[in-house]
Design an enzyme around this catalytic site. Structure first.
Site, PDB file in Angstrom:
ATOM      1  N   ASP A 153       0.822  -1.208   0.000  1.00 28.61           N
ATOM      2  CA  ASP A 153       0.000   0.000   0.000  1.00 28.61           C
ATOM      3  C   ASP A 153       0.856   1.258   0.000  1.00 28.61           C
ATOM      4  OD1 ASP A 153      -2.301  -1.507   0.056  1.00 28.61           O
ATOM      5  OD2 ASP A 153      -2.543  -1.386   2.236  1.00 28.61           O
ATOM      6  N   TYR A 202       6.547 -10.028   6.673  1.00 30.55           N
ATOM      7  CA  TYR A 202       6.469  -8.586   6.915  1.00 30.55           C
ATOM      8  C   TYR A 202       6.993  -8.303   8.318  1.00 30.55           C
ATOM      9  CZ  TYR A 202       3.502  -7.514   2.860  1.00 30.55           C
ATOM     10  OH  TYR A 202       3.009  -7.324   1.604  1.00 30.55           O
TER      11      TYR A 202
END
Length: 240
Positions: A51, A109
């Site tokens: 994003d 992540y």
């Protein structure tokens, strides 16, 4: 022939990975650099989307082109064209049926945050101004492990299958910074940031274990915690 690129970037000033009309994106910048170098349009396919504001230590992308003799020269040339917050690492040949997204086995992540107000690294570190008990925070990790329907943690459902296999969650403290790590076979849109937001709600005792179980069962994004800011999130690695 098919080539695999390793890409590192600071996502602060970009509208995410994926090409979008009238927006500056990581994919768009890399494709523009390839066009300058090879004098033709070349489409790249990433291992996944990040994003706006999210960073990557190891994003991967593949592209198809005729035989390239000197990949080291191509790497150096691309890095000379790209802005300083995007860097190409290794470039190598892969089999024609290799796909950066579908061939990936696991993605990791990391989310970086602190509860002590920082003066530097604010572009890569979320300031969370509350007391923090790392043992209490870890107490519900087991509820997220394994194959589960993560509909309640997805910003918007673009895939029919919301079942994600999370194989590892871990958190450690380094100096005044906390590093949360999560590894899964894939991730839904906005999933990591909403998981992190939900865990921080639990840490503040705004929700309990039963609430987290209800969030999973409800399959509704409005049930989970708010998404934490993107600046602390880094796509750390992709394993093939």
């Amino acid at each position: 022939m098919r080539y695999l690129m390793e890409i590192e970037y600071d996502g602060t000033f970009y509208s995410g990975w994926q090409v979008q009309p009238h927006e500056i994106t990581i994919q768009g910048e890399v494709e523009d650099a390839l066009k300058i170098l090879f004098k033709k349009n070349i489409r790249i396919t990433g291992s996944g989307r990040t994003d706006a504001g999210v960073h990557a230590r190891k994003q991967f992308a593949h592209f198809d082109y005729e035989h390239i003799d000197d990949l080291i020269h191509i790497k150096k040339s691309l890095n000379g064209i790209l802005p300083r917050d995007i860097s190409i690492g290794k470039i190598r040949n892969v089999k024609k049926d290799f796909h950066t997204r579908y061939s990936a086995k696991f993605r990791t992540y990391k989310y970086f945050f602190t509860n002590e107000k920082p003066a530097i690294l604010t572009g890569h570190l979320y300031y969370w101004p509350y007391s923090f008990n790392i043992d209490h925070f870890k107490d519900v990790f087991h509820l997220f492990l394994g194959k589960k329907d993560y509909s309640s943690f997805a910003k918007k459902m673009e895939e029919k299958n919301a079942v994600v296999n999370i194989v590892d969650l871990h958190i450690k403290r380094k100096y005044s910074m906390y590093i949360f790590k999560i590894t899964g076979d894939h991730f839904l849109h906005g999933m990591v940031r909403s998981i992190m937001g939900t865990l921080l709600l639990y840490e503040r005792e705004k929700i309990d274990k039963k609430d987290i179980i209800r969030i999973f069962k409800g399959k509704n994004r409005e049930l989970a915690g708010p998404s934490v800011p993107p600046n602390g999130l880094i796509l750390w690695d992709v394993k093939y």
